[in-house]
Scaffold this motif. Sequence first.
Motif, PDB file in Angstrom:
ATOM      1  N   ASP A   1     -15.575  -3.170   9.946  1.00 47.42           N
ATOM      2  CA  ASP A   1     -15.783  -3.796   8.637  1.00 47.42           C
ATOM      3  C   ASP A   1     -15.524  -2.802   7.505  1.00 47.42           C
ATOM      4  OD1 ASP A   1     -16.293  -5.902   6.930  1.00 47.42           O
ATOM      5  OD2 ASP A   1     -18.455  -5.525   6.845  1.00 47.42           O
ATOM      6  N   LYS A   2     -14.371  -2.153   7.571  1.00 47.43           N
ATOM      7  CA  LYS A   2     -13.954  -1.199   6.532  1.00 47.43           C
ATOM      8  C   LYS A   2     -12.751  -1.760   5.777  1.00 47.43           C
ATOM      9  CE  LYS A   2     -16.732   2.016   8.272  1.00 47.43           C
ATOM     10  NZ  LYS A   2     -17.931   2.540   7.570  1.00 47.43           N
ATOM     11  N   PRO A   3     -12.751  -1.717   4.452  1.00 47.28           N
ATOM     12  CA  PRO A   3     -11.555  -2.117   3.714  1.00 47.28           C
ATOM     13  C   PRO A   3     -10.420  -1.127   3.955  1.00 47.28           C
ATOM     14  CG  PRO A   3     -13.179  -1.180   2.223  1.00 47.28           C
ATOM     15  CD  PRO A   3     -13.843  -1.284   3.567  1.00 47.28           C
ATOM     16  N   LEU A   4      -9.198  -1.641   3.864  1.00 47.20           N
ATOM     17  CA  LEU A   4      -8.009  -0.851   4.177  1.00 47.20           C
ATOM     18  C   LEU A   4      -6.957  -1.051   3.102  1.00 47.20           C
ATOM     19  CD1 LEU A   4      -6.169   0.769   6.192  1.00 47.20           C
ATOM     20  CD2 LEU A   4      -5.621  -1.432   7.250  1.00 47.20           C
ATOM     21  N   VAL A   5      -6.500   0.052   2.517  1.00 46.33           N
ATOM     22  CA  VAL A   5      -5.359   0.011   1.599  1.00 46.33           C
ATOM     23  C   VAL A   5      -4.117   0.389   2.393  1.00 46.33           C
ATOM     24  CG1 VAL A   5      -4.298   0.967  -0.473  1.00 46.33           C
ATOM     25  CG2 VAL A   5      -6.768   0.564  -0.421  1.00 46.33           C
ATOM     26  N   TYR A   6      -3.120  -0.465   2.328  1.00 45.31           N
ATOM     27  CA  TYR A   6      -1.915  -0.358   3.171  1.00 45.31           C
ATOM     28  C   TYR A   6      -0.684  -0.148   2.296  1.00 45.31           C
ATOM     29  CZ  TYR A   6       1.944  -2.311   6.007  1.00 45.31           C
ATOM     30  OH  TYR A   6       3.130  -2.528   6.657  1.00 45.31           O
ATOM     31  N   GLY A   7       0.226   0.692   2.760  1.00 45.79           N
ATOM     32  CA  GLY A   7       1.495   0.860   2.073  1.00 45.79           C
ATOM     33  C   GLY A   7       2.600   1.186   3.048  1.00 45.79           C
ATOM     34  N   SER A   8       3.819   0.810   2.701  1.00 40.07           N
ATOM     35  CA  SER A   8       4.984   1.180   3.513  1.00 40.07           C
ATOM     36  C   SER A   8       6.197   1.274   2.604  1.00 40.07           C
ATOM     37  CB  SER A   8       5.221   0.151   4.628  1.00 40.07           C
ATOM     38  OG  SER A   8       5.588  -1.107   4.089  1.00 40.07           O
ATOM     39  N   ILE A   9       7.200   2.015   3.046  1.00 40.29           N
ATOM     40  CA  ILE A   9       8.393   2.251   2.237  1.00 40.29           C
ATOM     41  C   ILE A   9       9.642   2.236   3.102  1.00 40.29           C
ATOM     42  CG2 ILE A   9       7.226   3.602   0.449  1.00 40.29           C
ATOM     43  CD1 ILE A   9       8.366   6.124   1.918  1.00 40.29           C
ATOM     44  N   LEU A  10      10.756   1.926   2.476  1.00 39.51           N
ATOM     45  CA  LEU A  10      12.068   2.100   3.103  1.00 39.51           C
ATOM     46  C   LEU A  10      13.139   1.944   2.039  1.00 39.51           C
ATOM     47  CD1 LEU A  10      13.523   2.593   5.838  1.00 39.51           C
ATOM     48  CD2 LEU A  10      13.944   0.137   5.898  1.00 39.51           C
ATOM     49  N   GLY A  11      14.063   2.888   1.998  1.00 32.47           N
ATOM     50  CA  GLY A  11      15.162   2.794   1.046  1.00 32.47           C
ATOM     51  C   GLY A  11      14.662   2.840  -0.380  1.00 32.47           C
ATOM     52  N   PHE A  12      14.815   1.713  -1.084  1.00 30.61           N
ATOM     53  CA  PHE A  12      14.362   1.600  -2.467  1.00 30.61           C
ATOM     54  C   PHE A  12      13.135   0.699  -2.600  1.00 30.61           C
ATOM     55  CE2 PHE A  12      18.791   2.846  -2.973  1.00 30.61           C
ATOM     56  CZ  PHE A  12      18.730   3.749  -4.017  1.00 30.61           C
ATOM     57  N   GLU A  13      12.612   0.222  -1.486  1.00 28.20           N
ATOM     58  CA  GLU A  13      11.574  -0.802  -1.551  1.00 28.20           C
ATOM     59  C   GLU A  13      10.269  -0.338  -0.926  1.00 28.20           C
ATOM     60  OE1 GLU A  13      12.665  -5.142  -1.378  1.00 28.20           O
ATOM     61  OE2 GLU A  13      11.583  -4.966   0.535  1.00 28.20           O
ATOM     62  N   GLY A  14       9.162  -0.732  -1.537  1.00 26.26           N
ATOM     63  CA  GLY A  14       7.851  -0.412  -0.996  1.00 26.26           C
ATOM     64  C   GLY A  14       6.946  -1.626  -0.994  1.00 26.26           C
ATOM     65  N   GLN A  15       5.917  -1.567  -0.162  1.00 24.44           N
ATOM     66  CA  GLN A  15       4.946  -2.648  -0.049  1.00 24.44           C
ATOM     67  C   GLN A  15       3.538  -2.076  -0.170  1.00 24.44           C
ATOM     68  OE1 GLN A  15       5.605  -4.563   3.731  1.00 24.44           O
ATOM     69  NE2 GLN A  15       7.640  -5.307   3.174  1.00 24.44           N
ATOM     70  N   VAL A  16       2.650  -2.846  -0.800  1.00 26.89           N
ATOM     71  CA  VAL A  16       1.252  -2.456  -0.947  1.00 26.89           C
ATOM     72  C   VAL A  16       0.385  -3.678  -0.699  1.00 26.89           C
ATOM     73  CG1 VAL A  16      -0.520  -1.522  -2.487  1.00 26.89           C
ATOM     74  CG2 VAL A  16       1.831  -0.684  -2.660  1.00 26.89           C
ATOM     75  N   ALA A  17      -0.726  -3.486   0.006  1.00 27.16           N
ATOM     76  CA  ALA A  17      -1.691  -4.563   0.227  1.00 27.16           C
ATOM     77  C   ALA A  17      -3.077  -3.956   0.401  1.00 27.16           C
ATOM     78  CB  ALA A  17      -1.321  -5.401   1.449  1.00 27.16           C
ATOM     79  N   VAL A  18      -4.087  -4.773   0.188  1.00 22.42           N
ATOM     80  CA  VAL A  18      -5.468  -4.407   0.476  1.00 22.42           C
ATOM     81  C   VAL A  18      -5.983  -5.395   1.509  1.00 22.42           C
ATOM     82  CG1 VAL A  18      -7.802  -4.116  -0.431  1.00 22.42           C
ATOM     83  CG2 VAL A  18      -5.831  -3.445  -1.823  1.00 22.42           C
ATOM     84  N   PHE A  19      -6.400  -4.893   2.649  1.00 20.68           N
ATOM     85  CA  PHE A  19      -6.850  -5.738   3.748  1.00 20.68           C
ATOM     86  C   PHE A  19      -8.358  -5.615   3.955  1.00 20.68           C
ATOM     87  CE2 PHE A  19      -2.410  -4.736   5.430  1.00 20.68           C
ATOM     88  CZ  PHE A  19      -1.883  -5.970   5.068  1.00 20.68           C
ATOM     89  N   ASN A  20      -8.922  -6.682   4.495  1.00 20.37           N
ATOM     90  CA  ASN A  20     -10.302  -6.654   5.004  1.00 20.37           C
ATOM     91  C   ASN A  20     -11.327  -6.283   3.928  1.00 20.37           C
ATOM     92  OD1 ASN A  20     -11.747  -7.165   7.474  1.00 20.37           O
ATOM     93  ND2 ASN A  20     -12.331  -5.020   7.510  1.00 20.37           N
ATOM     94  N   HIS A  21     -11.104  -6.768   2.719  1.00 21.76           N
ATOM     95  CA  HIS A  21     -12.009  -6.454   1.607  1.00 21.76           C
ATOM     96  C   HIS A  21     -12.563  -7.738   1.009  1.00 21.76           C
ATOM     97  CE1 HIS A  21     -13.726  -4.635  -1.916  1.00 21.76           C
ATOM     98  NE2 HIS A  21     -12.889  -5.240  -2.742  1.00 21.76           N
ATOM     99  N   ASN A  22     -13.875  -7.809   0.885  1.00 18.99           N
ATOM    100  CA  ASN A  22     -14.536  -8.988   0.306  1.00 18.99           C
ATOM    101  C   ASN A  22     -14.080 -10.284   0.974  1.00 18.99           C
ATOM    102  OD1 ASN A  22     -16.071  -7.484  -1.442  1.00 18.99           O
ATOM    103  ND2 ASN A  22     -14.849  -7.916  -3.261  1.00 18.99           N
ATOM    104  N   GLY A  23     -14.086 -10.267   2.294  1.00 23.47           N
ATOM    105  CA  GLY A  23     -13.692 -11.456   3.050  1.00 23.47           C
ATOM    106  C   GLY A  23     -12.202 -11.678   3.133  1.00 23.47           C
ATOM    107  N   GLY A  24     -11.415 -10.714   2.676  1.00 27.10           N
ATOM    108  CA  GLY A  24      -9.967 -10.855   2.693  1.00 27.10           C
ATOM    109  C   GLY A  24      -9.377 -10.754   4.088  1.00 27.10           C
ATOM    110  N   LYS A  25      -8.151 -11.192   4.201  1.00 23.51           N
ATOM    111  CA  LYS A  25      -7.446 -11.187   5.478  1.00 23.51           C
ATOM    112  C   LYS A  25      -6.967  -9.771   5.813  1.00 23.51           C
ATOM    113  CE  LYS A  25      -6.016 -15.986   4.846  1.00 23.51           C
ATOM    114  NZ  LYS A  25      -4.868 -16.919   4.707  1.00 23.51           N
ATOM    115  N   HIS A  26      -6.409  -9.613   7.011  1.00 28.04           N
ATOM    116  CA  HIS A  26      -5.967  -8.301   7.459  1.00 28.04           C
ATOM    117  C   HIS A  26      -4.523  -8.340   7.932  1.00 28.04           C
ATOM    118  CE1 HIS A  26      -6.437  -9.440  11.709  1.00 28.04           C
ATOM    119  NE2 HIS A  26      -7.573 -10.010  11.358  1.00 28.04           N
ATOM    120  N   LEU A  27      -4.007  -7.185   8.323  1.00 27.13           N
ATOM    121  CA  LEU A  27      -2.595  -7.044   8.680  1.00 27.13           C
ATOM    122  C   LEU A  27      -2.175  -8.019   9.771  1.00 27.13           C
ATOM    123  CD1 LEU A  27       0.114  -5.487   8.510  1.00 27.13           C
ATOM    124  CD2 LEU A  27      -0.840  -3.859  10.162  1.00 27.13           C
TER     125      LEU A  27
END
Length: 239
Positions: A147-173
Motif C-alpha cells: 500500500d505504497k504510492p508509486l511515481v512512474y516514469g519512462s523515456i525513449l527517443g523524444f518521448e516520456g511518460q509519467v504516472a502516479v499509481f496506487n495513490h488515494n485509491g488510484g489504479k496501478h501499472l
Amino acid sequence: MNLKITKENYQRYHRQIIVPEIGINGQLKLQEAKVLVIGAGGLGSPVLLYLAGAGIGTLGIADHDTVAIHNLHRQILHRESLVAASKAQSALEGLQQLNSTIQYHIHEEAISTGNATDIISDYDLVIDGSDNFATRYLVNDTCVAEDKPLVYGSILGFEGQVAVFNHNGGKHLGMLFPEPPPAELVPNCGENGVLGTLPGIIGTMMAQEALKLLTGLPVLHNQLLIFNTLHWTFRKITF
C-alpha cells in the motif's frame, strides 16, 4: 517524529516555504517523508537532486550498477572521476554535497522478489526510475501489496511518460498494462538512443509529482501523461 523548521532550514527552503500551497506545514511534511528512488540513472538523477534540494527527510537510493562513461551525457548526478564506481555510492557523494542535512540510505543490490518487500516497506513513497519492465512490474506489485504510492516514469527517443499509481485509491501499472511486452520487442536507449535532456525533463516532472503528493496537492490520478518533446505535445490517457 517531532520536527520543526529551524532558522537554518527556513533560510535553505525559504523560496518554497513562501509558496502558498506549501508553507511551513508543507515543508514539515517533506522533512518527515521517507522516499525511495529506484535507479540513480537518467531519471533518478534529477529526481534525487530535486528531492534532496527540497529537503526530503530520508532519501533511499537503490541501484546495483556502476557508473560508465556513456552514462554521463544524461545521468547528471555522476562525474568522470567516479566512472566504474558504484552508482549508489556516486549518487550519495553528489547528494551529500548538495544537502548534508538529510538522511540517506543506499541499497546496492538489484530489486528482486527476495528483497523488494524488505526495501520498499521502509518508505512512504516509491519513485521508479528503472529501465526494464521486469523491475517496473515487480516494484508496482510490491507497492500494491505494501500500500505504497508509486511515481512512474519512462523515456525513449523524444518521448516520456509519467504516472502516479496506487495513490488515494488510484489504479496501478497492472491495470494500465496488464502484461509487460515480450523482452525481445522492447526498445531501449542502448539500441534506439535518447537525448540527454529528455530524462532530465521527465525526471523533473516525476520529482514535481512526488513533492505535490507528499504535501497533499493534486497529482495525476488514473492518468498516463505522455509528453513528446520533439513537437511539444502533451496527451493524457485516462485508464
